[in-house]
Scaffold this motif. Structure first.
Motif, PDB file in Angstrom:
ATOM      1  N   TYR A 110       0.796  -1.062  -0.003  1.00 23.75           N
ATOM      2  CA  TYR A 110       0.117   0.046   0.124  1.00 23.75           C
ATOM      3  C   TYR A 110       0.787   1.206  -0.081  1.00 23.75           C
ATOM      4  N   VAL A 149       3.566   0.478   2.790  1.00 21.25           N
ATOM      5  CA  VAL A 149       3.207  -0.506   3.812  1.00 21.25           C
ATOM      6  C   VAL A 149       3.335  -1.718   3.113  1.00 21.25           C
ATOM      7  N   GLU A 168       1.686 -12.408  15.038  1.00 24.05           N
ATOM      8  CA  GLU A 168       0.885 -11.338  15.900  1.00 24.05           C
ATOM      9  C   GLU A 168       0.238 -10.270  14.799  1.00 24.05           C
ATOM     10  N   SER A 169      -0.545  -9.620  15.546  1.00 24.12           N
ATOM     11  CA  SER A 169      -1.541  -8.728  14.870  1.00 24.12           C
ATOM     12  C   SER A 169      -0.521  -7.911  14.068  1.00 24.12           C
ATOM     13  N   GLY A 170      -1.115  -7.509  12.749  1.00 22.76           N
ATOM     14  CA  GLY A 170      -0.434  -6.703  11.712  1.00 22.76           C
ATOM     15  C   GLY A 170       0.573  -7.634  10.944  1.00 22.76           C
ATOM     16  N   GLY A 193       0.058  -9.334   8.434  1.00 24.73           N
ATOM     17  CA  GLY A 193      -0.504  -9.428   7.124  1.00 24.73           C
ATOM     18  C   GLY A 193      -1.346 -10.901   7.076  1.00 24.73           C
ATOM     19  N   THR A 202      -4.718  -9.716   5.120  1.00 27.85           N
ATOM     20  CA  THR A 202      -4.427  -9.413   3.898  1.00 27.85           C
ATOM     21  C   THR A 202      -4.309 -10.438   3.055  1.00 27.85           C
ATOM     22  N   PRO A 259       5.492  -2.424   9.405  1.00 22.79           N
ATOM     23  CA  PRO A 259       5.492  -3.042   7.996  1.00 22.79           C
ATOM     24  C   PRO A 259       5.559  -1.708   7.114  1.00 22.79           C
TER      25      PRO A 259
HETATM   26  N1  ADP Z   1      -6.031  -0.951   2.984  1.00 22.83           N
HETATM   27  C1  ADP Z   1      -4.832  -0.642   3.642  1.00 22.83           C
HETATM   28  N2  ADP Z   1      -4.068   0.540   3.534  1.00 22.83           N
HETATM   29  C2  ADP Z   1      -2.964   0.689   4.232  1.00 22.83           C
HETATM   30  N3  ADP Z   1      -2.371  -0.455   4.980  1.00 22.83           N
HETATM   31  C3  ADP Z   1      -3.074  -1.307   5.268  1.00 22.83           C
HETATM   32  C4  ADP Z   1      -4.222  -1.753   4.566  1.00 22.83           C
HETATM   33  N4  ADP Z   1      -4.885  -2.853   5.023  1.00 22.83           N
HETATM   34  C5  ADP Z   1      -3.896  -3.324   6.106  1.00 22.83           C
HETATM   35  N5  ADP Z   1      -2.907  -2.521   6.306  1.00 22.83           N
HETATM   36  C6  ADP Z   1      -1.747  -2.739   7.068  1.00 22.83           C
HETATM   37  O1  ADP Z   1      -1.036  -3.998   6.489  1.00 22.83           O
HETATM   38  C7  ADP Z   1      -0.618  -4.635   7.525  1.00 22.83           C
HETATM   39  C8  ADP Z   1      -0.974  -5.958   7.749  1.00 22.83           C
HETATM   40  O2  ADP Z   1      -2.657  -5.982   8.085  1.00 22.83           O
HETATM   41  P1  ADP Z   1      -3.454  -7.308   8.238  1.00 22.83           P
HETATM   42  O3  ADP Z   1      -3.452  -8.044   7.145  1.00 22.83           O
HETATM   43  O4  ADP Z   1      -4.721  -6.794   8.780  1.00 22.83           O
HETATM   44  O5  ADP Z   1      -2.708  -7.960   9.578  1.00 22.83           O
HETATM   45  P2  ADP Z   1      -3.371  -9.208  10.515  1.00 22.83           P
HETATM   46  O6  ADP Z   1      -4.635  -9.754   9.945  1.00 22.83           O
HETATM   47  O7  ADP Z   1      -2.020 -10.081  10.589  1.00 22.83           O
HETATM   48  O8  ADP Z   1      -3.390  -8.425  11.973  1.00 22.83           O
HETATM   49  C9  ADP Z   1      -0.950  -3.879   8.873  1.00 22.83           C
HETATM   50  O9  ADP Z   1       0.221  -3.072   9.160  1.00 22.83           O
HETATM   51  C10 ADP Z   1      -2.159  -2.879   8.314  1.00 22.83           C
HETATM   52  O10 ADP Z   1      -2.314  -1.678   8.928  1.00 22.83           O
END
Ligand code: ADP
Ligand code: MG
Length: 349
Positions: free
Chosen positions: A15, A30, A51-53, A55, A58, A281
């Motif tokens: 991103y 990101v 851990e949280s964040g 990916g 995603t 990230p």
């Molecule tokens: N649409 C987006 N725009 C910018 N950053 C994003 C977006 N979606 C997720 N992120 C970032 O990508 C990283 C991974 O997110 P995510 O996949 O939700 O992690 P998890 O599910 O493992 O907690 C995080 O730092 C999150 O803030």
């Protein structure tokens, strides 16, 4: 051997981060998912843990093509899902379903449970209207609820029951793959095991494949066949469950394992838990992304990114001491043995 049900190769989602409203300038990226590869066979469960964040969600969205990848491929039965036309994408959507983390946010509060479960059948034209009703009742029983629950609304149910409704909805269209994105993280600990057991039971009965996402290893200990550990957008270790629990190679996997409380309190606290926060990230650390928190890090770890080889992405994988023991130098016999097994499995594959 036939193609795996799901094949993910070099998958990435970046991103751009911009500053300024009108002439927005990109100030960074990101790297939410940054080159992830794995396969999933029919009827198998691959757990994605981190851990949280890191990916996980995603990755889940990319696998279901709810978002478009920045790079890489997702193949379902050998076909790249990013190149499907509308009709084929719809057919794929029927066969790959998702169960969301939050059972409170994922159900429409104005729909009865019956309508909620029947909706995907309508969207995909599965069965006629009369037999859908019977199918809803069958699905409610399948997930441990009762047929009369079809007339009720989500607010009348507990978190665990709502998750059962979410599972029934996912199963309504008879998928082959169910992505479970932290399906029990929002539930009371006492309820978590019930829902995990239900998912395991349904898998056996229906031959489902699961991509099962969790933020700790305790949850996936029973349900997983293989486990992939993620850190800052990458898989740092992937292994058969037994091997991973018996012989974790990556220092991060060891830290996650150490975070599981031992059932015997006298044996708790033998391993130092991981210090520090997960780095962002947005412009992740150079070299091995884990080096800022790794107790074993050396110069090479700060400079060069380790490749995933034999299931482990760590420069020191072959030299680390057996998990849970102090570093005493020399080659760890267990780690060496497991790496040899990996190499042999890779040859046979
Ligand atoms: N649409 C987006 N725009 C910018 N950053 C994003 C977006 N979606 C997720 N992120 C970032 O990508 C990283 C991974 O997110 P995510 O996949 O939700 O992690 P998890 O599910 O493992 O907690 C995080 O730092 C999150 O803030
Ligand atoms: Mg998530």
């Amino acid at each position: 051997m036939s193609a795996p049900l799901l094949e993910v190769a070099g998958l990435a989602k970046h991103y751009p981060v911009k500053r300024g409203l009108i002439l927005a300038k990109q100030i960074g990226t990101v790297r939410a998912v940054d080159g992830v590869s794995f396969t999933l066979q029919r009827g198998e469960t691959l757990a994605l843990v981190g851990e949280s964040g890191c990916g996980k969600s995603t990755t889940a969205r990319l696998v279901l093509r709810l978002i478009e990848p920045s790079a890489g491929e997702v193949r379902f039965e050998g076909r790249d899902i990013t190149s499907l036309d509308r009709a084929d994408l719809k057919a794929f959507r029927r066969r790959a379903q998702i169960v969301f983390q939050d059972p409170y946010a994922s159900l429409n509060p104005r729909y009865t449970v019956g309508r909620t479960i029947a909706e995907p059948m309508e969207v995909h034209g599965v069965r006629d209207e009369a037999s859908r009703r019977a199918r809803v009742e069958e699905l409610l029983r399948l997930v441990g609820l009762a047929p009369y629950h079809a007339e009720r609304f989500p607010h009348e149910f507990s978190g665990g029951q709502r998750q059962r409704i979410g599972i029934a909805r996912a199963l309504a269209v008879e998928p082959d793959l169910v992505v479970c994105d932290e399906p029990v993280s929002a539930l009371d600990v006492s309820i978590q095991a019930q829902v995990v057991n239900l998912l395991a039971d349904l898998q056996k009965r229906l031959g489902l494949a699961y991509l099962f996402i969790a933020h700790d290893l305790a949850v996936v200990k029973h349900v997983a066949d293989r486990i992939a550990v993620m850190y800052l957008g990458k898989i740092v270790e992937i292994a058969e469950k037994r091997a991973l629990f018996a012989n974790p190679c990556h220092p991060y996997t060891r830290a996650l394992l150490a975070a599981i409380p031992h059932p015997d309190p006298r044996r708790r606290g033998q391993v130092t838990p991981l210090g520090g926060d997960v780095p962002s990230p947005l412009n992740p650390p150079p070299g091995c992304r884990f080096h800022t928190r790794c107790p074993f890090a050396r110069d090479i770890c700060r400079e060069k990114e380790p490749a995933l080889a034999n299931g482990v992405a760590c420069h020191l994988a072959e030299e680390l001491p057996p998990a849970g023991l102090d570093f005493s130098g020399g080659l760890a016999p267990n780690a060496a043995k497991r790496l040899a097994l990996y190499a042999k499995a890779a040859e046979n594959a």
